[in-house]
Structures are given as structure tokens and as C-alpha cells.
Design a protein around this motif. Sequence first.
Motif, short mmCIF file in Angstrom:
data_model
loop_
_atom_site.label_atom_id
_atom_site.label_comp_id
_atom_site.label_asym_id
_atom_site.label_seq_id
_atom_site.Cartn_x
_atom_site.Cartn_y
_atom_site.Cartn_z
N TYR A 60 0.81 -1.22 0.00
CA TYR A 60 0.00 0.00 0.00
C TYR A 60 0.84 1.27 0.00
O TYR A 60 0.39 2.31 -0.48
CB TYR A 60 -1.01 -0.01 1.16
CG TYR A 60 -2.25 -0.75 0.76
CD1 TYR A 60 -3.28 -0.11 0.08
CD2 TYR A 60 -2.36 -2.12 0.99
CE1 TYR A 60 -4.41 -0.80 -0.34
CE2 TYR A 60 -3.49 -2.81 0.57
CZ TYR A 60 -4.50 -2.14 -0.09
OH TYR A 60 -5.61 -2.84 -0.52
N GLU A 61 2.05 1.20 0.49
CA GLU A 61 2.92 2.38 0.40
C GLU A 61 3.25 2.68 -1.05
O GLU A 61 3.29 3.83 -1.47
CB GLU A 61 4.21 2.17 1.21
CG GLU A 61 3.97 2.21 2.70
CD GLU A 61 5.24 1.95 3.50
OE1 GLU A 61 6.27 1.59 2.89
OE2 GLU A 61 5.20 2.12 4.72
N VAL A 62 3.49 1.62 -1.84
CA VAL A 62 3.74 1.80 -3.28
C VAL A 62 2.49 2.35 -3.95
O VAL A 62 2.56 3.29 -4.75
CB VAL A 62 4.19 0.48 -3.93
CG1 VAL A 62 4.27 0.62 -5.45
CG2 VAL A 62 5.52 0.02 -3.37
N LYS A 63 1.31 1.80 -3.63
CA LYS A 63 0.06 2.28 -4.21
C LYS A 63 -0.14 3.77 -3.91
O LYS A 63 -0.51 4.55 -4.79
CB LYS A 63 -1.13 1.49 -3.65
CG LYS A 63 -1.27 0.08 -4.18
CD LYS A 63 -2.46 -0.59 -3.49
CE LYS A 63 -2.63 -2.02 -3.90
NZ LYS A 63 -3.22 -2.20 -5.21
N GLN A 64 0.10 4.17 -2.67
CA GLN A 64 -0.07 5.57 -2.28
C GLN A 64 0.91 6.46 -3.03
O GLN A 64 0.53 7.53 -3.53
CB GLN A 64 0.15 5.73 -0.77
CG GLN A 64 -0.96 5.15 0.06
CD GLN A 64 -0.64 5.22 1.54
OE1 GLN A 64 0.51 5.14 1.95
NE2 GLN A 64 -1.68 5.38 2.35
N TYR A 65 2.13 6.01 -3.12
CA TYR A 65 3.13 6.84 -3.80
C TYR A 65 2.77 7.01 -5.28
O TYR A 65 2.84 8.12 -5.82
CB TYR A 65 4.54 6.26 -3.67
CG TYR A 65 5.51 7.22 -4.27
CD1 TYR A 65 5.90 8.36 -3.56
CD2 TYR A 65 5.92 7.10 -5.58
CE1 TYR A 65 6.71 9.31 -4.14
CE2 TYR A 65 6.74 8.05 -6.17
CZ TYR A 65 7.12 9.14 -5.44
OH TYR A 65 7.90 10.10 -6.01
N LEU A 66 2.37 5.93 -5.94
CA LEU A 66 2.02 6.01 -7.36
C LEU A 66 0.78 6.87 -7.57
O LEU A 66 0.64 7.53 -8.60
CB LEU A 66 1.84 4.62 -7.95
CG LEU A 66 3.11 3.78 -8.05
CD1 LEU A 66 2.80 2.39 -8.62
CD2 LEU A 66 4.18 4.45 -8.89
N ALA A 67 -0.13 6.87 -6.59
CA ALA A 67 -1.31 7.75 -6.69
C ALA A 67 -0.87 9.21 -6.70
O ALA A 67 -1.40 10.03 -7.46
CB ALA A 67 -2.26 7.48 -5.53
N VAL A 68 0.10 9.56 -5.86
CA VAL A 68 0.62 10.93 -5.85
C VAL A 68 1.35 11.22 -7.17
O VAL A 68 1.22 12.30 -7.74
CB VAL A 68 1.54 11.16 -4.64
CG1 VAL A 68 2.21 12.53 -4.72
CG2 VAL A 68 0.75 11.06 -3.35
N GLN A 69 2.09 10.24 -7.67
CA GLN A 69 2.79 10.44 -8.93
C GLN A 69 1.79 10.68 -10.07
O GLN A 69 2.04 11.47 -10.98
CB GLN A 69 3.68 9.25 -9.27
CG GLN A 69 4.52 9.50 -10.51
CD GLN A 69 5.56 8.44 -10.75
OE1 GLN A 69 5.78 7.57 -9.92
NE2 GLN A 69 6.19 8.50 -11.89
N LEU A 70 0.64 10.03 -10.01
CA LEU A 70 -0.41 10.24 -11.01
C LEU A 70 -0.82 11.72 -11.03
O LEU A 70 -0.96 12.32 -12.10
CB LEU A 70 -1.61 9.34 -10.70
CG LEU A 70 -2.85 9.51 -11.56
CD1 LEU A 70 -2.55 9.22 -13.02
CD2 LEU A 70 -3.95 8.58 -11.05
#
Length: 193
Positions: A60-70
Motif C-alpha cells: 500500500y505504500e507503493v500504491k499511495q506513492y504512485l497515486a501521488v505520482q499520477l
Amino acid sequence: LFYSALSSQWNPEKEIDWDGPIKLNEPLSKAMALILSPIIMGEYSAFNALPQRILLFRNYEVKQYLAVQLVDETRHAEAFDLYLAKIKGEKEYKKGLRNIYALRFFNGLKKLQDKDQWVTGLYLTEILAHALLTSYAEKANCPMTQHLFKMILSDEGRHISFSNYYLREVLKDASSDDRRYMTAITDNTLKLT
């Protein structure tokens, strides 16, 4: 990384003085628009593919980070569109899009089904974009260009850090063939810059 990403969000319409003078001569404006073609295509490619990629990760840390990158990639595309209009570079930008190699590369990135390969490809594009934007910001001698690129470069630096961290973690568990393949891609990218 996630919280630093959230705290560094910026708005291209508010942060950049689009009414200010653009201090680029015509040849430099054309060159800038042309070189931005693959970079902007990379932004569109990333925010087009990121929602699907987020679903592939369990962490979920990766998911959160990629959401911000989006959010970052969407904002960069908007900022670059405003910038192209300001330097009257749309025609040169479209010429750059006709470069079949750039189109193949970014379309290939979108089609990658393996999340590790995709992050490796994203890492490559972020490093190249960072190197090009840094070089052009220094040569432009234009406050608006330098300010815009500085804002985007702060995000790109964070994206590179994340990809670097993620790939190091993946490499720990990768097979020797995969490790050689991914290490070669990242090493070759770093040599290009």
C-alpha cells in the motif's frame, strides 16, 4: 516518500506567472518545443498507465506513492501545455510526435504487463527527462522557463528516488537473469545522462 510527495504539490496556474515575458528567441523556442515532445508524451503515457499499474502492487505504500505520482504527471502535462502555448511551440511539438522511435518507446511502455519492467521503463524516462530539463533550464536564461522546470524537476527527482528504491528492493528477490537485465537497463540509462 509519500508524505513528502503530498507536501510538495504545486499548481501550475498559480505558481507560474504566465503573463510574464518569455525570454526565448525563436530558434530556442522551436528547439524547446521539439525536445519537450517525448517528455510530454512520457507524462501522458505515465498518467494513462498509472491507474492500471497501481492495481498490480500489493504494497500500500507503493500504491499511495504512485497515486501521488499520477497527480504529478497530470499537473506536468497541464503545465507543459500552458508552456507550449506561451512559446507558440504547438507546431514543433506535433512535429516531434511524428518521431516513430519515441512513439514506439512510449507505446511499448504502456503495453508492458510486468510491473517490474514497467517501473524500470518509467525510471529510464524520468532520468532522461530530468537530464534534458536540467540542461535546457540552464541554457534558456528565461526566468519563466527556469521556474517551471525547477518545479517539475523537484517532482522528477522524487520519482527517480522512488523508482531507484523500488528497483533495489525488487533486485533483492529477482533471479540472476532478471537482476542482470534490470541492472543493465538502469546502468545504461545513467550512462546516457
